[in-house]
Design a protein around this motif. Structure first.
Motif, PDB file in Angstrom:
ATOM      1  N   LYS B 167      31.195  25.852  -4.971  1.00 38.60           N
ATOM      2  CA  LYS B 167      31.766  25.935  -6.257  1.00 38.60           C
ATOM      3  C   LYS B 167      31.871  24.295  -6.354  1.00 38.60           C
ATOM      4  CE  LYS B 167      34.522  27.844  -9.630  1.00 38.60           C
ATOM      5  NZ  LYS B 167      35.909  28.305  -9.873  1.00 38.60           N
ATOM      6  N   LEU B 168      32.569  23.711  -5.499  1.00 33.57           N
ATOM      7  CA  LEU B 168      34.080  22.883  -5.874  1.00 33.57           C
ATOM      8  C   LEU B 168      32.460  21.536  -5.361  1.00 33.57           C
ATOM      9  CD1 LEU B 168      36.029  22.025  -4.907  1.00 33.57           C
ATOM     10  CD2 LEU B 168      36.723  21.774  -2.639  1.00 33.57           C
ATOM     11  N   ARG B 169      31.642  21.887  -4.494  1.00 35.29           N
ATOM     12  CA  ARG B 169      29.997  20.767  -4.573  1.00 35.29           C
ATOM     13  C   ARG B 169      29.541  20.918  -5.983  1.00 35.29           C
ATOM     14  NH1 ARG B 169      25.971  23.219  -0.485  1.00 35.29           N
ATOM     15  NH2 ARG B 169      28.370  24.381   0.731  1.00 35.29           N
ATOM     16  N   VAL B 170      29.443  21.397  -6.141  1.00 33.73           N
ATOM     17  CA  VAL B 170      28.953  21.714  -8.237  1.00 33.73           C
ATOM     18  C   VAL B 170      30.207  20.928  -8.880  1.00 33.73           C
ATOM     19  CG1 VAL B 170      28.081  22.413 -10.142  1.00 33.73           C
ATOM     20  CG2 VAL B 170      27.638  23.729  -7.863  1.00 33.73           C
ATOM     21  N   GLN B 171      31.192  21.120  -8.729  1.00 35.79           N
ATOM     22  CA  GLN B 171      31.932  19.879  -9.671  1.00 35.79           C
ATOM     23  C   GLN B 171      31.952  18.823  -8.762  1.00 35.79           C
ATOM     24  OE1 GLN B 171      36.114  21.599  -8.732  1.00 35.79           O
ATOM     25  NE2 GLN B 171      37.019  19.792  -9.870  1.00 35.79           N
ATOM     26  N   MET B 172      32.354  18.379  -7.580  1.00 39.42           N
ATOM     27  CA  MET B 172      32.493  16.972  -7.199  1.00 39.42           C
ATOM     28  C   MET B 172      31.101  16.211  -7.492  1.00 39.42           C
ATOM     29  SD  MET B 172      35.201  16.535  -5.836  1.00 39.42           S
ATOM     30  CE  MET B 172      34.702  15.595  -4.541  1.00 39.42           C
ATOM     31  N   ARG B 173      29.678  16.887  -7.020  1.00 41.94           N
ATOM     32  CA  ARG B 173      28.914  16.411  -7.459  1.00 41.94           C
ATOM     33  C   ARG B 173      28.833  15.739  -9.230  1.00 41.94           C
ATOM     34  NH1 ARG B 173      24.284  20.831  -7.072  1.00 41.94           N
ATOM     35  NH2 ARG B 173      24.263  20.925  -9.435  1.00 41.94           N
ATOM     36  N   LEU B 174      29.061  16.231  -9.576  1.00 44.23           N
ATOM     37  CA  LEU B 174      28.813  16.138 -11.324  1.00 44.23           C
ATOM     38  C   LEU B 174      29.942  14.916 -11.632  1.00 44.23           C
ATOM     39  CD1 LEU B 174      28.066  17.526 -13.662  1.00 44.23           C
ATOM     40  CD2 LEU B 174      30.569  17.767 -14.162  1.00 44.23           C
ATOM     41  N   GLU B 175      31.221  14.898 -10.302  1.00 43.62           N
ATOM     42  CA  GLU B 175      32.281  13.762 -10.258  1.00 43.62           C
ATOM     43  C   GLU B 175      31.520  12.538  -9.936  1.00 43.62           C
ATOM     44  OE1 GLU B 175      35.960  14.815  -9.171  1.00 43.62           O
ATOM     45  OE2 GLU B 175      36.115  16.724 -10.557  1.00 43.62           O
ATOM     46  N   ILE B 176      31.230  13.105  -8.929  1.00 37.33           N
ATOM     47  CA  ILE B 176      30.373  11.597  -8.421  1.00 37.33           C
ATOM     48  C   ILE B 176      29.514  10.460  -9.299  1.00 37.33           C
ATOM     49  CG2 ILE B 176      28.866  11.351  -7.036  1.00 37.33           C
ATOM     50  CD1 ILE B 176      30.022  12.409  -4.260  1.00 37.33           C
ATOM     51  N   LYS B 177      28.952  11.247  -9.518  1.00 36.66           N
ATOM     52  CA  LYS B 177      27.366  11.201 -10.787  1.00 36.66           C
ATOM     53  C   LYS B 177      28.330   9.983 -11.589  1.00 36.66           C
ATOM     54  CE  LYS B 177      23.426  10.505 -12.287  1.00 36.66           C
ATOM     55  NZ  LYS B 177      22.521   9.250 -11.749  1.00 36.66           N
ATOM     56  N   GLN B 178      29.128  11.225 -12.347  1.00 41.73           N
ATOM     57  CA  GLN B 178      30.227  10.276 -14.039  1.00 41.73           C
ATOM     58  C   GLN B 178      30.789   9.155 -12.932  1.00 41.73           C
ATOM     59  OE1 GLN B 178      32.552  13.151 -14.855  1.00 41.73           O
ATOM     60  NE2 GLN B 178      30.968  14.284 -16.258  1.00 41.73           N
ATOM     61  N   LEU B 179      31.264   9.001 -11.745  1.00 38.84           N
ATOM     62  CA  LEU B 179      32.008   7.703 -11.167  1.00 38.84           C
ATOM     63  C   LEU B 179      31.379   6.225 -10.612  1.00 38.84           C
ATOM     64  CD1 LEU B 179      34.780   8.080 -10.597  1.00 38.84           C
ATOM     65  CD2 LEU B 179      34.179   8.114  -8.161  1.00 38.84           C
ATOM     66  N   GLN B 180      29.891   7.064 -10.457  1.00 34.11           N
ATOM     67  CA  GLN B 180      28.973   5.492 -10.335  1.00 34.11           C
ATOM     68  C   GLN B 180      28.780   5.179 -11.585  1.00 34.11           C
ATOM     69  OE1 GLN B 180      25.697   5.688 -10.577  1.00 34.11           O
ATOM     70  NE2 GLN B 180      25.048   3.753  -9.164  1.00 34.11           N
ATOM     71  N   ARG B 181      27.943   6.321 -12.538  1.00 34.84           N
ATOM     72  CA  ARG B 181      27.180   5.418 -13.636  1.00 34.84           C
ATOM     73  C   ARG B 181      28.624   4.447 -14.357  1.00 34.84           C
ATOM     74  NH1 ARG B 181      24.340   9.596 -15.859  1.00 34.84           N
ATOM     75  NH2 ARG B 181      23.007   9.037 -15.336  1.00 34.84           N
ATOM     76  N   ARG B 182      29.959   5.026 -14.124  1.00 29.94           N
ATOM     77  CA  ARG B 182      31.423   4.561 -14.944  1.00 29.94           C
ATOM     78  C   ARG B 182      31.283   3.234 -14.318  1.00 29.94           C
ATOM     79  NH1 ARG B 182      36.053   8.237 -15.721  1.00 29.94           N
ATOM     80  NH2 ARG B 182      37.971   7.014 -15.598  1.00 29.94           N
ATOM     81  N   LEU B 183      31.513   2.441 -12.624  1.00 27.24           N
ATOM     82  CA  LEU B 183      31.511   2.074 -11.612  1.00 27.24           C
ATOM     83  C   LEU B 183      29.973   1.236 -11.804  1.00 27.24           C
ATOM     84  CD1 LEU B 183      33.521   3.400  -9.017  1.00 27.24           C
ATOM     85  CD2 LEU B 183      35.002   2.405 -10.884  1.00 27.24           C
ATOM     86  N   GLY B 184      29.189   1.607 -11.966  1.00 21.82           N
ATOM     87  CA  GLY B 184      27.616   0.715 -12.160  1.00 21.82           C
ATOM     88  C   GLY B 184      27.934  -0.117 -10.723  1.00 21.82           C
ATOM     89  N   VAL B 185      28.498   1.016  -9.724  1.00 23.38           N
ATOM     90  CA  VAL B 185      27.973   0.953  -8.405  1.00 23.38           C
ATOM     91  C   VAL B 185      26.493   1.078  -7.890  1.00 23.38           C
ATOM     92  CG1 VAL B 185      28.698  -0.276  -6.010  1.00 23.38           C
ATOM     93  CG2 VAL B 185      30.103  -0.041  -8.034  1.00 23.38           C
ATOM     94  N   THR B 186      26.191   0.040  -7.468  1.00 24.78           N
ATOM     95  CA  THR B 186      24.808   0.308  -6.024  1.00 24.78           C
ATOM     96  C   THR B 186      24.814   1.616  -5.710  1.00 24.78           C
ATOM     97  OG1 THR B 186      24.019  -1.817  -6.556  1.00 24.78           O
ATOM     98  CG2 THR B 186      22.694  -0.465  -4.989  1.00 24.78           C
ATOM     99  N   SER B 187      24.014   2.766  -5.596  1.00 27.57           N
ATOM    100  CA  SER B 187      24.843   3.412  -4.207  1.00 27.57           C
ATOM    101  C   SER B 187      23.854   4.071  -3.197  1.00 27.57           C
ATOM    102  CB  SER B 187      25.556   5.202  -4.808  1.00 27.57           C
ATOM    103  OG  SER B 187      26.466   4.491  -5.510  1.00 27.57           O
ATOM    104  N   LEU B 188      23.636   3.905  -2.012  1.00 26.57           N
ATOM    105  CA  LEU B 188      22.719   5.037  -1.354  1.00 26.57           C
ATOM    106  C   LEU B 188      23.308   6.937  -1.074  1.00 26.57           C
ATOM    107  CD1 LEU B 188      21.452   1.513  -0.258  1.00 26.57           C
ATOM    108  CD2 LEU B 188      20.610   3.681   0.899  1.00 26.57           C
ATOM    109  N   TYR B 189      23.024   7.626  -1.206  1.00 26.96           N
ATOM    110  CA  TYR B 189      23.196   8.996  -1.226  1.00 26.96           C
ATOM    111  C   TYR B 189      22.660   9.369   0.411  1.00 26.96           C
ATOM    112  CZ  TYR B 189      25.894  13.399  -2.417  1.00 26.96           C
ATOM    113  OH  TYR B 189      26.441  13.970  -2.551  1.00 26.96           O
ATOM    114  N   VAL B 190      22.596   9.857   0.820  1.00 28.64           N
ATOM    115  CA  VAL B 190      21.597  11.271   1.784  1.00 28.64           C
ATOM    116  C   VAL B 190      22.370  12.083   1.711  1.00 28.64           C
ATOM    117  CG1 VAL B 190      21.838  11.479   4.354  1.00 28.64           C
ATOM    118  CG2 VAL B 190      21.420   9.235   3.497  1.00 28.64           C
ATOM    119  N   THR B 191      21.392  13.363   1.692  1.00 25.73           N
ATOM    120  CA  THR B 191      21.815  14.583   1.647  1.00 25.73           C
ATOM    121  C   THR B 191      20.328  15.260   2.060  1.00 25.73           C
ATOM    122  OG1 THR B 191      22.504  16.263   0.528  1.00 25.73           O
ATOM    123  CG2 THR B 191      21.014  14.781  -0.972  1.00 25.73           C
TER     124      THR B 191
END
Lengths: 293, 335
Positions: B167-191
């Motif tokens: 459950k937390l994973r889904v929530q944090m996923r959304l937060e990470i996405k929003q945060l990255q959009r807001r900050l606009g920092v180039t990101s590499l994400y491994v999963t």
């Protein structure tokens, strides 16, 4: 959530701890009790009669300049042994921790000295530094340095410190290495990415995370230097020259068994008993607080 | 913000080659997800960008600066680790400010930036706590905060959500996405989680045994997988693969055919394949019907819950539109 074993009756647990209690009673409580009892008397040299003197033995001890000097000697000796053995052990452990190939060999070789009994270690070092036939003495002579720990108190102290610390390095090394390897690698990597170079990382991350190990070793090494170095001192210097290496434990022996002053020797044992007690209390207090996170 | 480009990156451990040449040009502010099964080399690739692994061959450029031989600290990156890698003896605020303190920034500035990040991540009440007093999700946020505070050119995430509950994973996923959009920092994400990859990525790299099988936008990859591996890895439940010989009217020179479960339909006539129902899994909104086909293989059909649910053992036919059928050659390449 510790898992506790519960017993129904009282007899089985009592039976199980009985051997340990028996050993402690025979080898610790009984002699300790004897020492406390004897410290209140002055026996005659032949052990035929005892005269009650109350705290007289203690009064005499603390007004005895030799005894007070022995306190200072012990302090210097144990600080040096602890600092030298822990410092070198930490340095070697940091190196071993970075090693990728051959770390097994390196580790095994470093652990060996621990298997050498203190008295034997003392004799080994004594041979090397022997004033007439010692290898190191000879090389020092070539360099123009006249080594003679039989006459020079500072050299004698240096030699017993080195001999005592040497075997201890292995023990400390093992604990430091285990402590270092328990630090998650990713924490070190995170610090590297955060901009910390090796020394900064060591100072701000590694050393603080090692503090439980360091504190444990500190107490254990002080106790070692206080009590277990008898063999080294006895074989190398016998407390000399001029009592310059007579630490408290050695004085217990030399006053009691050589000087035949059993009352004073017993009183000194009691003083040591109190010191160990204090060290143990400090250890438990600190280990419960602060050092764990 | 920065561009990142990988040019024919290779990695070998001794004689074992683990990465066989990966190329990608990452735009400023782009969110790239590297996805693949365990052991495919995705974490190693990320760690090479971070500077935690040496690069055997090829070049990594961050903002046109070749960083192959630079230390991690010189690359202007921040990384979030799977186990968070927080400093256990420091408070949340100290953890977040550590990088700035090392860099010798003034105290006011550090406090200021830590506060801003804490506000962004709702960590303000916890600034004086130590990591062990926090929950998994909060620790995750602190790790993110530590990355944000330094204002790096690139964020690197190494499976940051895999230690959290679903459950937390889904929530944090959304937060990470929003945060990255807001900050606009180039990101590499491994999963290793293809759902995470699909939802987060602007573009994703699907890795298979040390190779980038396909690079592209999630939906594009989903609709048009370049290899059999990609078709099988992306999408849940996975694509049905079966031998082309099995289909009654082979209209293709492909060796293996792939059809996604949602593209298959249970029919009574004009069936391309026939089989019998093995069992059904009713998931509420949809039902998965597992069908055994003549060569003993089991295929999955994903259908809406409204459709009638066939009972076990019923012989049925399977059909799909020719457009949804993917053909692969003997090497798993798309025809």
């Amino acid at each position: 959530m510790e898992k506790r074993v519960t017993f129904k009756g009282i007899w089985l647990p009592l039976l199980l701890v009985l051997p340990q209690i028996a050993i402690t009673a025979v080898f610790f409580f009984y002699p300790a009790g004897q020492a406390i009892w004897q410290s209140l008397f002055i026996p005659d040299p032949f052990g035929l009669s005892m005269q009650y003197v109350g705290l007289g033995n203690f009064e005499f001890l603390f007004s005895d300049p030799f005894y007070r000097a022995s306190f200072l000697t012990t302090a210097i000796f144990s600080i040096l042994v602890t600092v030298v053995s822990m410092g070198i052990a930490l340095y070697l452990a940091v190196l071993a921790d970075r090693l990728i190939k051959g770390s097994g060999v390196y580790r095994t070789l470093l652990i060996w000295p621990y298997a050498v009994a203190p008295a034997v270690a003392g004799v080994l070092w004594l041979f090397m530094f022997n004033t007439r036939v010692g290898v190191v003495t000879w090389y020092l002579g070539l360099l123009g340095y006249d080594w003679n720990h039989v006459l020079n108190g500072e050299e004698a102290m240096g030699l017993v410190v080195v001999a005592s610390a040497w075997g201890r390095i292995s023990y400390n090394f093992l604990f430091f290495l285990a402590g270092l390897q328990a630090i998650p690698k990713s924490v070190i990597e995170a610090a590297a990415i955060d901009g910390a170079h090796f020394w900064t990382r060591f100072r701000t991350i590694v050393f603080p995370l090692l503090s439980p190990t360091t504190f444990f070793l500190l107490v254990v090494n002080i106790v070692y230097a206080f009590f277990e170095t008898f063999g080294v001192i006895h074989t190398i210097t016998s407390g000399g020259p001029q009592q310059s290496t007579t630490i408290l434990v050695y004085k217990v022996y030399s006053d009691g068994f050589v000087g035949q002053d059993l009352g004073s020797s017993a009183a000194q044992s009691v003083v040591l008993l109190v010191i160990v007690g204090l060290l143990t209390i400090v250890q438990f207090k600190f280990i419960e607080r602060r050092v764990h996170y | 913000m920065a561009t990142v480009s990988l040019k024919n990156i290779k990695k070998s451990f001794g004689k074992t080659d683990v990465i066989h040449g990966v190329d990608i040009d990452i735009q400023e502010g782009e969110f790239i997800v590297i996805v693949g099964p365990s052991g495919c080399g995705k974490s190693t690739l990320l760690r090479m960008v971070a500077g935690l692994e040496t690069i055997t061959a090829g070049e990594v450029h961050i903002d046109d600066r070749k960083v192959n031989d630079l230390e991690p600290m010189e690359r202007d990156i921040a990384m979030v680790f799977q186990n968070y890698a927080l400093y256990p003896h420091m408070t949340v605020a100290q953890n977040m400010g550590y990088g700035l303190k090392i860099a010798g920034r003034p105290k006011d500035e550090i406090a200021d930036r830590v506060d801003t990040a804490a506000k962004l991540l709702q960590l303000e009440p916890y600034l004086d706590r130590r990591p062990r007093e926090l929950s998994g999700g909060q620790r995750q946020r602190v790790a993110m905060g530590r990355a944000i505070v330094r204002k790096p050119a690139v964020f690197l995430f190494d499976e940051p959500l895999s230690n959290l509950d679903a459950k937390l994973r889904v929530q944090m996923r959304l937060e990470i996405k929003q945060l990255q959009r807001r900050l606009g920092v180039t990101s590499l994400y491994v999963t290793h989680d293809q759902v995470e990859a699909m939802t987060l990525a602007d573009r994703m790299i699907v890795m298979n045994a040390g190779r980038a099988d396909q690079i592209g936008a999630p939906l594009e990859i989903y609709a048009n997988p370049a290899t059999e591996f990609v078709a099988g890895f992306i999408g849940s439940p996975p694509t049905n693969f079966f031998s082309a010989d099995l289909v009654q009217t082979p209209q293709t020179d492909a060796k293996t055919l792939g059809v996604r479960p949602e593209h298959m339909e249970i029919v009574t006539e004009n069936a391309r394949l026939s089989g019998e129902v093995l069992y059904c899994e009713a998931l509420g909104a949809e039902t998965l019907v597992h069908v055994r086909v003549p060569n003993e293989q089991v295929l999955t059909v994903r259908q809406s819950a409204e459709k009638p649910q066939p009972s076990e053992g019923t012989p049925i036919g399977l059909n799909w539109s020719a457009n949804d059928q993917m053909g692969f050659d003997e090497n798993g390449k798309r025809r």
